[in-house]
Motif scaffolding. Structure first.
Motif, PDB file in Angstrom:
ATOM      1  N   CYS A 109       0.851  -1.183   0.000  1.00 16.35           N
ATOM      2  CA  CYS A 109       0.000   0.000   0.000  1.00 16.35           C
ATOM      3  C   CYS A 109       0.892   1.241   0.000  1.00 16.35           C
ATOM      4  O   CYS A 109       2.022   1.219   0.482  1.00 16.35           O
ATOM      5  N   ARG A 110       0.365   2.301  -0.582  1.00 19.52           N
ATOM      6  CA  ARG A 110       1.107   3.557  -0.675  1.00 19.52           C
ATOM      7  C   ARG A 110       0.775   4.401   0.542  1.00 19.52           C
ATOM      8  O   ARG A 110      -0.396   4.604   0.882  1.00 19.52           O
ATOM      9  N   SER A 111       1.811   4.889   1.202  1.00 20.22           N
ATOM     10  CA  SER A 111       1.619   5.730   2.387  1.00 20.22           C
ATOM     11  C   SER A 111       1.184   7.132   1.976  1.00 20.22           C
ATOM     12  O   SER A 111       1.228   7.493   0.794  1.00 20.22           O
ATOM     13  N   ASP A 112       0.777   7.915   2.943  1.00 19.71           N
ATOM     14  CA  ASP A 112       0.387   9.302   2.665  1.00 19.71           C
ATOM     15  C   ASP A 112       1.546  10.098   2.070  1.00 19.71           C
ATOM     16  O   ASP A 112       1.336  11.051   1.326  1.00 19.71           O
ATOM     17  N   LEU A 132       2.468  -4.584   2.984  1.00 24.80           N
ATOM     18  CA  LEU A 132       1.368  -4.736   3.929  1.00 24.80           C
ATOM     19  C   LEU A 132       1.248  -6.194   4.375  1.00 24.80           C
ATOM     20  O   LEU A 132       1.173  -6.485   5.564  1.00 24.80           O
ATOM     21  N   PHE A 133       1.263  -7.131   3.406  1.00 24.10           N
ATOM     22  CA  PHE A 133       1.189  -8.561   3.694  1.00 24.10           C
ATOM     23  C   PHE A 133       2.117  -9.315   2.760  1.00 24.10           C
ATOM     24  O   PHE A 133       2.272  -8.953   1.596  1.00 24.10           O
ATOM     25  N   ASP A 134       2.701 -10.386   3.248  1.00 26.91           N
ATOM     26  CA  ASP A 134       3.472 -11.339   2.456  1.00 26.91           C
ATOM     27  C   ASP A 134       2.973 -12.703   2.893  1.00 26.91           C
ATOM     28  O   ASP A 134       3.287 -13.170   3.986  1.00 26.91           O
ATOM     29  N   ILE A 135       2.135 -13.313   2.077  1.00 29.79           N
ATOM     30  CA  ILE A 135       1.492 -14.567   2.449  1.00 29.79           C
ATOM     31  C   ILE A 135       2.034 -15.680   1.554  1.00 29.79           C
ATOM     32  O   ILE A 135       1.960 -15.596   0.334  1.00 29.79           O
ATOM     33  N   ASP A 136       2.599 -16.718   2.173  1.00 29.03           N
ATOM     34  CA  ASP A 136       3.127 -17.865   1.440  1.00 29.03           C
ATOM     35  C   ASP A 136       2.255 -19.084   1.710  1.00 29.03           C
ATOM     36  O   ASP A 136       1.820 -19.295   2.835  1.00 29.03           O
ATOM     37  N   THR A 137       2.028 -19.876   0.666  1.00 35.20           N
ATOM     38  CA  THR A 137       1.341 -21.155   0.826  1.00 35.20           C
ATOM     39  C   THR A 137       2.197 -22.217   0.139  1.00 35.20           C
ATOM     40  O   THR A 137       3.036 -21.903  -0.708  1.00 35.20           O
TER      41      THR A 137
END
Length: 93
Positions: free
Chosen positions: A67-70, A77-82
């Motif tokens: 996500c881009r900050s102000d 924001l998230f790094d999801i591994d499966t």
């Protein structure tokens, strides 16, 4: 892992100690305003005769959400591994 410090320490030691080849392929990418998503699949190939470390997943899928900050900087924001069984080197060709 949580926070930049923990993530940075893990990657620093990983790049120093893990040998092999990471095959990967982007499966989808989406950017909309201040959010971006990237989905990719990977297959880790240890060196010939090598054994991967126990904490290294050999195949999997990853979803990264940024996500881009102000201030305009992109932040993870998230790094999801499966680790689904249907990821193969042929899928990445």
């Amino acid at each position: 892992m949580r926070g930049v410090g923990q993530i940075r320490r893990w990657y620093a030691q990983a790049f120093e100690t893990i040998e092999g080849t990471l095959h990967h392929k982007e499966k989808a990418a989406l950017a909309d305003g201040n959010m971006a998503l990237l989905l990719w699949a990977y297959d880790f190939e240890p060196p010939t005769g090598g054994t991967p470390p126990a904490d290294v997943h050999l195949t999997g899928r990853v979803l990264l959400a940024d996500c881009r900050s102000d201030a305009g900087a992109w932040k993870l924001l998230f790094d999801i591994d499966t680790t689904p069984r249907n990821v193969t080197r042929a899928l990445l060709a």
